[in-house]
Design an enzyme around this catalytic site. Sequence first.
Site, mmCIF file in Angstrom:
data_model
loop_
_atom_site.group_PDB
_atom_site.id
_atom_site.type_symbol
_atom_site.label_atom_id
_atom_site.label_comp_id
_atom_site.label_asym_id
_atom_site.label_seq_id
_atom_site.Cartn_x
_atom_site.Cartn_y
_atom_site.Cartn_z
ATOM 1 C CG ASN A 21 43.367 64.991 -39.068
ATOM 2 O OD1 ASN A 21 44.430 65.609 -39.135
ATOM 3 N ND2 ASN A 21 42.191 65.584 -39.200
ATOM 4 N NE ARG A 90 47.210 74.395 -34.559
ATOM 5 C CZ ARG A 90 47.312 75.311 -33.618
ATOM 6 N NH1 ARG A 90 48.142 76.315 -33.767
ATOM 7 N NH2 ARG A 90 46.599 75.246 -32.517
ATOM 8 C CB CYS A 114 45.936 78.111 -36.248
ATOM 9 S SG CYS A 114 44.524 77.045 -36.458
ATOM 10 N NE ARG A 119 42.761 73.886 -33.627
ATOM 11 C CZ ARG A 119 43.208 73.261 -34.709
ATOM 12 N NH1 ARG A 119 43.611 73.956 -35.751
ATOM 13 N NH2 ARG A 119 43.254 71.954 -34.772
ATOM 14 N N PRO A 120 42.341 75.962 -28.140
ATOM 15 C CG PRO A 120 40.262 75.748 -27.093
ATOM 16 C CD PRO A 120 40.912 76.080 -28.409
ATOM 17 C CG ASP A 122 40.494 73.921 -22.117
ATOM 18 O OD1 ASP A 122 40.669 74.242 -23.300
ATOM 19 O OD2 ASP A 122 39.403 73.511 -21.681
ATOM 20 C CG ASP A 305 38.441 68.715 -40.587
ATOM 21 O OD1 ASP A 305 38.487 69.834 -40.058
ATOM 22 O OD2 ASP A 305 38.972 67.708 -40.092
ATOM 23 C CG LEU A 327 33.468 71.535 -33.596
ATOM 24 C CD1 LEU A 327 32.268 71.134 -34.407
ATOM 25 C CD2 LEU A 327 34.457 70.411 -33.539
#
Length: 425
Positions: A21, A90, A114, A119-120, A122, A305, A327
Site C-alpha cells: 500500500n 484498483r 469489490c 468503494r466510493p 466521492d 486489514d 469501514l
Amino acid sequence: MLKINWWKKLSGVVKISGSKNAALPIIWACLLLRGKIILNNMPKIKDVETFLDIISEIWAKYSWKENSLSLDTKNLKSNKLNYEKIKKVRASIFLLSPILLYFWNINIPFPGWCNIGKRPIDSHLNSLKSIGFDYKYVWENIEISWKLEEWDKIINSGFSVSATENSLIANVLRKWKTILKNVAIEPHVMNLVDLLRKAWADIKIRYSHEIIIKWVEKLSSDFEFDIVSDYIESGTFMVLWALASEKYLDIKNARIWDLYSFIKKLEESGVKTENLWWDTLRVYRCENIKAVDIQTNIFPGFPTDLQSSFAILQTQANGMSKVHEVLFEWRLNWFVELEKMWVKLALLNPHEAIIFWPNKLVPAVVNSWDLRAGMAMVIAWLITEWETSVTQIQYIYRWYEDFVEKLQNLWADIEDTSQPMTHIL
Ligand code: EPU
C-alpha cells in the site's frame, strides 16, 4: 490451489517485506520526479509488476536488483495509457492525479464495488474538482478533464487513504497553498509524504489530521528511498505465531509502533510479546486465548486489514467475542468460509458478528475472498489438524511477497499445487 498438510509447529525468524500500500502510490508519485530514483525494500508482487508494466508504456524505465527498484522517469512520453491494465489494479483508479498531470483528460471505468464492499470515490472526485478538474459520467465510465487552478485551496480528504494520497500528488506542484483537512495518516501515507519531502516538496503535517502543502517549482530526483515495511503482513504473522509456533517466533521489521492498537488487543487476548532490539518483536505461543472484542478504525486504531487474521485468533478463544468492522460493509462476508470449517458464529448485520466457542477447526476447501481473508484462511489451515486446501489464491499472491516460501522456511508443510499461469490475473 494451496495444500497444507498435517499441522506442524513453526519455528524460526521472519523478515517482513515492503508495504504494497506504500509501494503503489510511491511508484505513481515518482512520475512527478522526472529523473532517476532507487526504491529499496520494494515488494516483488503482482500489483507492483502490473504498475511497472503500465508506466513502461509511457516510457518509464525500470530495473531490479533484488528488492531495489531503479526507476527512470526522465523521458516520459504521453503515449496512450493501457486502460485494460489500469482496470486490473484498483489502486490505479484511486490515483488519478499523476495520470491527469500528463494527459489532461482521461476516460476511466468507474471502480464499482469489490469483495470488501462499496468503494466510493466521492472524496477523490470532490477534492480534484476543487482544484479545477471537471468530470462527468458517461455510461459506466467517468470522463475527467483538468484545467489547473492556481489559488489557495482547502480540501477535505474525508480520512480516506487513497484520497489523501491523490491530493498529495495532485497539489505538490500546484501553485499557491493547499490545506488538506481530515487526512489519513496511515504509515503508507506518511511514507509517501517522506518521499515527496525528500524530493524537496514543501509539506507540513499538523497534529489535527491536517497537511499543508506549499508550491515548489520542481521536484528533485537522483536519490534512494526506503519503502516502509508492511505493518499488515507483520500483524498477520503475529497472530500466526501466537497460534502455531513451537514456543515463540521473531519478526524482523515488525513496525511495532504502527501496530500499537493491534498489539494491545493481542496482549488483552493473553498473547505475550517482547520487544527485542530495533523493530524486532518476539511473539510467544499462547495456549489460553481470552475472548476480546475488536472494532476497526482509521489509523492509529485497529486496522481493518487485520480484522480477518484477528478473527482466526478469536475462533480459538475460550469465550464469546465480537467483531465490529466499521469501514467496509462486505468485509465480514468471508465468514461463510469459517462456517465451512465449523466455526460457530452469528452475523448480526453487515458490520458486526459474534464468534462463539469452543471451536475446533475442521478441514474444508475454502476460497480466499480477498487478499486479507485469503491470508487469514492460511492461518486457519496451519492450525487445522488435517490436510486442507484453498482455492483462488491469486489474491494472496497479488500482495504478499513470497508467502509460501516464507512459511516453508518456518517448517510449515505447505505447497502450492497450481500451475504458474493461474496466478496471472
Ligand atoms: N470512503 C468514502 N468516500 C471516498 C473514499 C472512501 O466514503 O471517496 C470511505 C470508504 O467507503 C471506507 C473509508 O472511507 O469506508 C476508508 O476507505 P479508504 O478510502 O481509506 O480506503 P482506500 O484508500 O480505498 C486503502 C487501502 C485498503 C485499506 C483501506 C483502509 C490501498 C491501495 N488500499 O483503501 O487496503 O483497507 O485504505 O485502510 O491503499 C488491503 O490492503 O487489503 C486494502 C483493501
